[in-house]
Scaffold this motif. Structure first.
Motif, PDB file in Angstrom:
ATOM      1  N   THR A  41       0.828  -1.205   0.000  1.00 36.74           N
ATOM      2  CA  THR A  41       0.000   0.000   0.000  1.00 36.74           C
ATOM      3  C   THR A  41       0.862   1.256   0.000  1.00 36.74           C
ATOM      4  OG1 THR A  41      -1.731  -1.173   1.209  1.00 36.74           O
ATOM      5  CG2 THR A  41      -1.825   1.230   1.216  1.00 36.74           C
ATOM      6  N   ARG A  42       1.953   1.212   0.742  1.00 37.72           N
ATOM      7  CA  ARG A  42       2.830   2.370   0.866  1.00 37.72           C
ATOM      8  C   ARG A  42       3.676   2.601  -0.383  1.00 37.72           C
ATOM      9  NH1 ARG A  42       7.965   2.632   2.567  1.00 37.72           N
ATOM     10  NH2 ARG A  42       7.910   0.508   3.388  1.00 37.72           N
ATOM     11  N   ARG A  43       4.051   1.541  -1.099  1.00 36.83           N
ATOM     12  CA  ARG A  43       5.015   1.673  -2.189  1.00 36.83           C
ATOM     13  C   ARG A  43       4.395   1.716  -3.590  1.00 36.83           C
ATOM     14  NH1 ARG A  43       8.351   4.074  -3.086  1.00 36.83           N
ATOM     15  NH2 ARG A  43       9.481   2.737  -4.541  1.00 36.83           N
ATOM     16  N   LEU A  44       3.200   1.158  -3.774  1.00 36.28           N
ATOM     17  CA  LEU A  44       2.696   0.967  -5.135  1.00 36.28           C
ATOM     18  C   LEU A  44       2.510   2.285  -5.888  1.00 36.28           C
ATOM     19  CD1 LEU A  44       1.899  -1.271  -7.088  1.00 36.28           C
ATOM     20  CD2 LEU A  44      -0.467  -1.041  -6.298  1.00 36.28           C
ATOM     21  N   MET A  45       1.778   3.238  -5.333  1.00 35.93           N
ATOM     22  CA  MET A  45       1.522   4.481  -6.057  1.00 35.93           C
ATOM     23  C   MET A  45       2.777   5.344  -6.219  1.00 35.93           C
ATOM     24  SD  MET A  45      -1.360   4.050  -7.214  1.00 35.93           S
ATOM     25  CE  MET A  45      -1.438   5.647  -8.048  1.00 35.93           C
ATOM     26  N   PRO A  46       3.679   5.415  -5.228  1.00 33.94           N
ATOM     27  CA  PRO A  46       4.939   6.117  -5.489  1.00 33.94           C
ATOM     28  C   PRO A  46       5.727   5.502  -6.641  1.00 33.94           C
ATOM     29  CG  PRO A  46       4.620   5.904  -3.132  1.00 33.94           C
ATOM     30  CD  PRO A  46       3.532   5.095  -3.782  1.00 33.94           C
ATOM     31  N   MET A  47       5.678   4.183  -6.796  1.00 33.86           N
ATOM     32  CA  MET A  47       6.358   3.551  -7.919  1.00 33.86           C
ATOM     33  C   MET A  47       5.707   3.937  -9.245  1.00 33.86           C
ATOM     34  SD  MET A  47       7.071  -0.169  -6.150  1.00 33.86           S
ATOM     35  CE  MET A  47       7.938  -0.953  -7.504  1.00 33.86           C
TER      36      MET A  47
END
Length: 232
Positions: A41-47
């Protein structure tokens, strides 16, 4: 065909995003891949933001969005589905769901040139998600339907040789029948599905007219709600 596709995946312990840009017979893929258990949840959208920025692409320039639709981690599939559906809804773009088992097969074929692959994922509760494929020249052909079964029930398709097992399901090797063990040349248990392979499959499906309205594309769990309960 010119197009720009974005794919994202959170179906396993890995989290990945890939952007494929095709123009005048050329293509460029920009991707991110991280082993991030419990941090999807924390990493997907920043990627997603990272690959768009590297490509110099605004979200409005995307032609379609894709995601790893399963089988795989229930929580991870829902995270990826929610993110992909949100993007596709907001941009009014088609959405494509890509099989994680097929992405595993394509990835192993592209990297190691294997032709006959059995992709298997640990489904927990004493079962595996599994399918068999023939791969040639970057094209995957399904030989055995995707299913969730006990490792002891696994069978290899007849008449083929040089099978390679790919995916976390092969950590249950000792529970598989002797016929299966004898029929495989090797196993690669640590390979994870990747958005870099999913975006290639998504481009194929987009060209075939398989893009759908976002609400029509749902995760594929293979296991129904009853199977969430451990057997007595």
């Amino acid at each position: 065909m010119s197009s720009v596709l974005l794919a994202l995946d959170a179906s396993s312990s890995a989290c990945s995003v890939a952007l494929l840009r095709r123009d005048a017979g050329k293509q460029e893929c920009i991707s991110r891949f991280e082993l991030t258990p419990r941090a999807h949840t924390r990493r997907l959208m920043p990627m997603v933001d990272e690959v768009l920025a590297e490509a110099g692409i605004a979200p409005s320039e995307l032609d379609a969005v894709a995601y790893g639709r399963g089988p795989g981690s229930f929580t991870g599939l829902r995270i990826a589905a929610g993110a992909a559906q949100g993007l596709a809804f907001g941009l009014e773009r088609p959405l494509l769901g890509v099989s994680t088992l097929e992405a595993l097969a394509l990835g192993a074929h592209r990297r190691y040139h294997f032709r006959y692959l059995v992709t298997a994922l640990d489904a927990r509760m004493g079962e595996i998600y599994v399918a068999a494929w023939h791969c040639a020249d970057g094209v995957t052909t399904l030989l055995q339907e995707e299913a969730v079964i006990a490792p002891q029930a696994l069978r290899l398709p007849a008449k083929e040789t040089d099978w390679v097992g790919v995916g976390s399901g092969w950590t249950l090797w000792e529970q598989m029948p002797a016929q299966v063990q004898a029929g495989l040349t090797q196993t690669l248990e640590n390979i994870e599905a990747s958005a870099e392979d999913m975006v290639v499959l998504a481009a194929r499906d987009l060209d075939a007219g398989l893009g759908r309205d976002p609400h029509e594309v749902q995760p594929v769990y293979l296991r129904n709600e009853v199977a969430w309960k451990k057997p007595a």
